[in-house]
Design a protein around this motif. Structure first.
Motif, PDB file in Angstrom:
ATOM      1  N   LEU A  44     -12.297  -4.913   9.349  1.00 41.05           N
ATOM      2  CA  LEU A  44     -11.705  -3.646   9.816  1.00 41.05           C
ATOM      3  C   LEU A  44     -10.560  -3.190   8.914  1.00 41.05           C
ATOM      4  O   LEU A  44      -9.750  -2.357   9.304  1.00 41.05           O
ATOM      5  CB  LEU A  44     -11.211  -3.806  11.261  1.00 41.05           C
ATOM      6  CG  LEU A  44     -12.256  -4.234  12.288  1.00 41.05           C
ATOM      7  CD1 LEU A  44     -11.627  -4.367  13.672  1.00 41.05           C
ATOM      8  CD2 LEU A  44     -13.399  -3.225  12.345  1.00 41.05           C
ATOM      9  N   GLY A  45     -10.482  -3.763   7.717  1.00 39.32           N
ATOM     10  CA  GLY A  45      -9.426  -3.373   6.791  1.00 39.32           C
ATOM     11  C   GLY A  45      -8.649  -4.580   6.286  1.00 39.32           C
ATOM     12  O   GLY A  45      -8.851  -5.704   6.745  1.00 39.32           O
ATOM     13  N   LEU A  46      -7.756  -4.333   5.354  1.00 45.28           N
ATOM     14  CA  LEU A  46      -6.975  -5.416   4.760  1.00 45.28           C
ATOM     15  C   LEU A  46      -6.006  -6.029   5.781  1.00 45.28           C
ATOM     16  O   LEU A  46      -5.453  -5.318   6.624  1.00 45.28           O
ATOM     17  CB  LEU A  46      -6.192  -4.891   3.554  1.00 45.28           C
ATOM     18  CG  LEU A  46      -7.029  -4.445   2.336  1.00 45.28           C
ATOM     19  CD1 LEU A  46      -6.119  -3.861   1.262  1.00 45.28           C
ATOM     20  CD2 LEU A  46      -7.832  -5.620   1.790  1.00 45.28           C
ATOM     21  N   VAL A  47      -5.824  -7.323   5.665  1.00 48.42           N
ATOM     22  CA  VAL A  47      -4.921  -8.054   6.567  1.00 48.42           C
ATOM     23  C   VAL A  47      -3.856  -8.735   5.709  1.00 48.42           C
ATOM     24  O   VAL A  47      -4.186  -9.474   4.773  1.00 48.42           O
ATOM     25  CB  VAL A  47      -5.694  -9.125   7.380  1.00 48.42           C
ATOM     26  CG1 VAL A  47      -4.730  -9.885   8.286  1.00 48.42           C
ATOM     27  CG2 VAL A  47      -6.804  -8.483   8.197  1.00 48.42           C
ATOM     28  N   ASN A  48      -2.578  -8.459   6.010  1.00 50.32           N
ATOM     29  CA  ASN A  48      -1.520  -9.107   5.215  1.00 50.32           C
ATOM     30  C   ASN A  48      -1.311 -10.547   5.686  1.00 50.32           C
ATOM     31  O   ASN A  48      -1.883 -10.973   6.699  1.00 50.32           O
ATOM     32  CB  ASN A  48      -0.208  -8.300   5.270  1.00 50.32           C
ATOM     33  CG  ASN A  48       0.381  -8.215   6.669  1.00 50.32           C
ATOM     34  OD1 ASN A  48       0.417  -9.203   7.406  1.00 50.32           O
ATOM     35  ND2 ASN A  48       0.844  -7.012   7.033  1.00 50.32           N
ATOM     36  N   GLU A  49      -0.486 -11.287   4.968  1.00 51.31           N
ATOM     37  CA  GLU A  49      -0.330 -12.716   5.224  1.00 51.31           C
ATOM     38  C   GLU A  49       0.272 -13.003   6.601  1.00 51.31           C
ATOM     39  O   GLU A  49      -0.135 -13.948   7.293  1.00 51.31           O
ATOM     40  CB  GLU A  49       0.557 -13.341   4.136  1.00 51.31           C
ATOM     41  CG  GLU A  49       0.533 -14.863   4.098  1.00 51.31           C
ATOM     42  CD  GLU A  49      -0.879 -15.434   3.953  1.00 51.31           C
ATOM     43  OE1 GLU A  49      -1.164 -16.476   4.577  1.00 51.31           O
ATOM     44  OE2 GLU A  49      -1.695 -14.827   3.219  1.00 51.31           O
ATOM     45  N   LYS A  50       1.227 -12.178   7.023  1.00 57.09           N
ATOM     46  CA  LYS A  50       1.847 -12.367   8.330  1.00 57.09           C
ATOM     47  C   LYS A  50       0.827 -12.131   9.447  1.00 57.09           C
ATOM     48  O   LYS A  50       0.765 -12.897  10.417  1.00 57.09           O
ATOM     49  CB  LYS A  50       3.030 -11.409   8.488  1.00 57.09           C
ATOM     50  CG  LYS A  50       3.828 -11.642   9.758  1.00 57.09           C
ATOM     51  CD  LYS A  50       5.055 -10.740   9.808  1.00 57.09           C
ATOM     52  CE  LYS A  50       5.849 -10.990  11.093  1.00 57.09           C
ATOM     53  NZ  LYS A  50       7.067 -10.123  11.156  1.00 57.09           N
ATOM     54  N   GLN A  51       0.012 -11.087   9.290  1.00 57.29           N
ATOM     55  CA  GLN A  51      -1.031 -10.802  10.284  1.00 57.29           C
ATOM     56  C   GLN A  51      -2.081 -11.910  10.313  1.00 57.29           C
ATOM     57  O   GLN A  51      -2.548 -12.318  11.378  1.00 57.29           O
ATOM     58  CB  GLN A  51      -1.687  -9.458   9.970  1.00 57.29           C
ATOM     59  CG  GLN A  51      -0.782  -8.263  10.158  1.00 57.29           C
ATOM     60  CD  GLN A  51      -1.379  -6.993   9.590  1.00 57.29           C
ATOM     61  OE1 GLN A  51      -2.148  -7.021   8.610  1.00 57.29           O
ATOM     62  NE2 GLN A  51      -1.026  -5.853  10.175  1.00 57.29           N
ATOM     63  N   ARG A  52      -2.437 -12.411   9.127  1.00 58.82           N
ATOM     64  CA  ARG A  52      -3.427 -13.476   9.030  1.00 58.82           C
ATOM     65  C   ARG A  52      -2.948 -14.738   9.754  1.00 58.82           C
ATOM     66  O   ARG A  52      -3.722 -15.402  10.460  1.00 58.82           O
ATOM     67  CB  ARG A  52      -3.712 -13.789   7.564  1.00 58.82           C
ATOM     68  CG  ARG A  52      -4.802 -14.853   7.336  1.00 58.82           C
ATOM     69  CD  ARG A  52      -5.075 -15.008   5.849  1.00 58.82           C
ATOM     70  NE  ARG A  52      -5.562 -13.764   5.282  1.00 58.82           N
ATOM     71  CZ  ARG A  52      -6.815 -13.331   5.375  1.00 58.82           C
ATOM     72  NH1 ARG A  52      -7.717 -14.064   6.019  1.00 58.82           N
ATOM     73  NH2 ARG A  52      -7.180 -12.200   4.827  1.00 58.82           N
ATOM     74  N   LYS A  53      -1.668 -15.050   9.578  1.00 58.99           N
ATOM     75  CA  LYS A  53      -1.102 -16.231  10.229  1.00 58.99           C
ATOM     76  C   LYS A  53      -1.158 -16.107  11.747  1.00 58.99           C
ATOM     77  O   LYS A  53      -1.533 -17.049  12.457  1.00 58.99           O
ATOM     78  CB  LYS A  53       0.334 -16.435   9.759  1.00 58.99           C
ATOM     79  CG  LYS A  53       0.989 -17.699  10.306  1.00 58.99           C
ATOM     80  CD  LYS A  53       2.402 -17.866   9.747  1.00 58.99           C
ATOM     81  CE  LYS A  53       3.052 -19.138  10.304  1.00 58.99           C
ATOM     82  NZ  LYS A  53       4.433 -19.314   9.752  1.00 58.99           N
ATOM     83  N   MET A  54      -0.819 -14.928  12.260  1.00 64.62           N
ATOM     84  CA  MET A  54      -0.815 -14.705  13.699  1.00 64.62           C
ATOM     85  C   MET A  54      -2.237 -14.717  14.259  1.00 64.62           C
ATOM     86  O   MET A  54      -2.493 -15.277  15.336  1.00 64.62           O
ATOM     87  CB  MET A  54      -0.122 -13.383  14.031  1.00 64.62           C
ATOM     88  CG  MET A  54       1.366 -13.373  13.693  1.00 64.62           C
ATOM     89  SD  MET A  54       2.221 -11.869  14.222  1.00 64.62           S
ATOM     90  CE  MET A  54       2.238 -12.116  15.990  1.00 64.62           C
ATOM     91  N   LEU A  55      -3.178 -14.138  13.523  1.00 67.21           N
ATOM     92  CA  LEU A  55      -4.571 -14.123  13.970  1.00 67.21           C
ATOM     93  C   LEU A  55      -5.164 -15.528  13.960  1.00 67.21           C
ATOM     94  O   LEU A  55      -5.960 -15.879  14.831  1.00 67.21           O
ATOM     95  CB  LEU A  55      -5.400 -13.192  13.079  1.00 67.21           C
ATOM     96  CG  LEU A  55      -5.205 -11.689  13.329  1.00 67.21           C
ATOM     97  CD1 LEU A  55      -5.832 -10.870  12.208  1.00 67.21           C
ATOM     98  CD2 LEU A  55      -5.803 -11.293  14.676  1.00 67.21           C
TER      99      LEU A  55
END
Length: 220
Positions: A44-55
């Motif tokens: 659904l689009g690019l995911v930054n490192e902070k978002q990736r960690k939370m996901l």
């Protein structure tokens, strides 16, 4: 009549509980897991490192909750006599080796040495392959979870007289002699590991499944 009414109410409560776990909790959890994985994979689009960690944390917690729900479902079905076993002839060594292979990522993640020690001969047993894999996987999972960094897990398959024996040994925290007698009790957790997360049902399920397949389980 009063006893019959009480038993009927207990049965209904059990059925309602199982339905809640199977549908009201498990289905939404699956949606959360699927949606999070979709976003995490960048669909659904690019995911930054902070978002990736939370996901990643969301996905991990979904896995923990699913495991907990499965434990409660299995325990409830076992107690109600509703768990149907598909008993068939199995080659125990191949089954256990497969479970050890699946656990390789756990060994690596916790920096453990995991070793499988096969029997010198084919060990034919009668059991439910799915539930037997679950038992061995649960024991290995405990050996990983309660181990020390840099430790090891040894899984043995061998003949023991007329029986086939599986042993899972680890270099972990250990269990005090006073607690050994109750280690398979429901919701019982060793004082050594009370600070760590767990349902307290894993070993109870292992015992009940092994005994349902005509086997025995113990701890040293």
């Amino acid at each position: 009549p009063e006893d019959d009414l009480t038993l009927s109410l207990i049965k209904q409560m059990r059925e309602d509980f199982v339905h809640m776990l199977s549908h009201d909790l498990k289905n939404p959890l699956g949606i959360i897991y699927g949606s999070s994985t979709l976003v995490l994979d960048g669909k659904l689009g690019l995911v930054n490192e902070k978002q990736r960690k939370m996901l990643n944390n969301v996905v991990k917690c979904c896995g923990q909750m699913e495991s907990l729900i499965e434990d409660f479902l299995t325990m409830s079905r076992l107690e109600a006599g509703q768990l149907v076993l598909n008993l068939q002839k199995l080659e125990l060594g191949s089954l256990v080796e497969g479970v050890v292979g699946i656990a390789r990522s756990q060994f690596e993640q916790h920096e453990l040495t995991g070793l499988f020690h096969p029997s010198a001969e084919k060990l034919k047993v009668r059991g439910d392959s799915v539930q037997l894999e679950r038992v061995v996987g649960n024991l290995i999972g405990n050996a990983v979870k309660y181990n020390r960094q840099g430790g090891r897990v040894d899984v043995h398959c061998r003949r023991d007289g007329d029986l086939a024996r599986v042993e899972v040994a680890d270099t972990g925290l250990g269990i005090s002699a006073s607690e050994l007698a109750s280690v398979f009790d429901k919701f019982k957790r060793s004082a050594t590991v009370e600070r760590m997360k767990g349902s307290g049902l894993g070993l109870t399920i292992c015992r009940d499944l092994v005994e349902a397949m005509g086997g025995q389980i113990g701890v040293d």
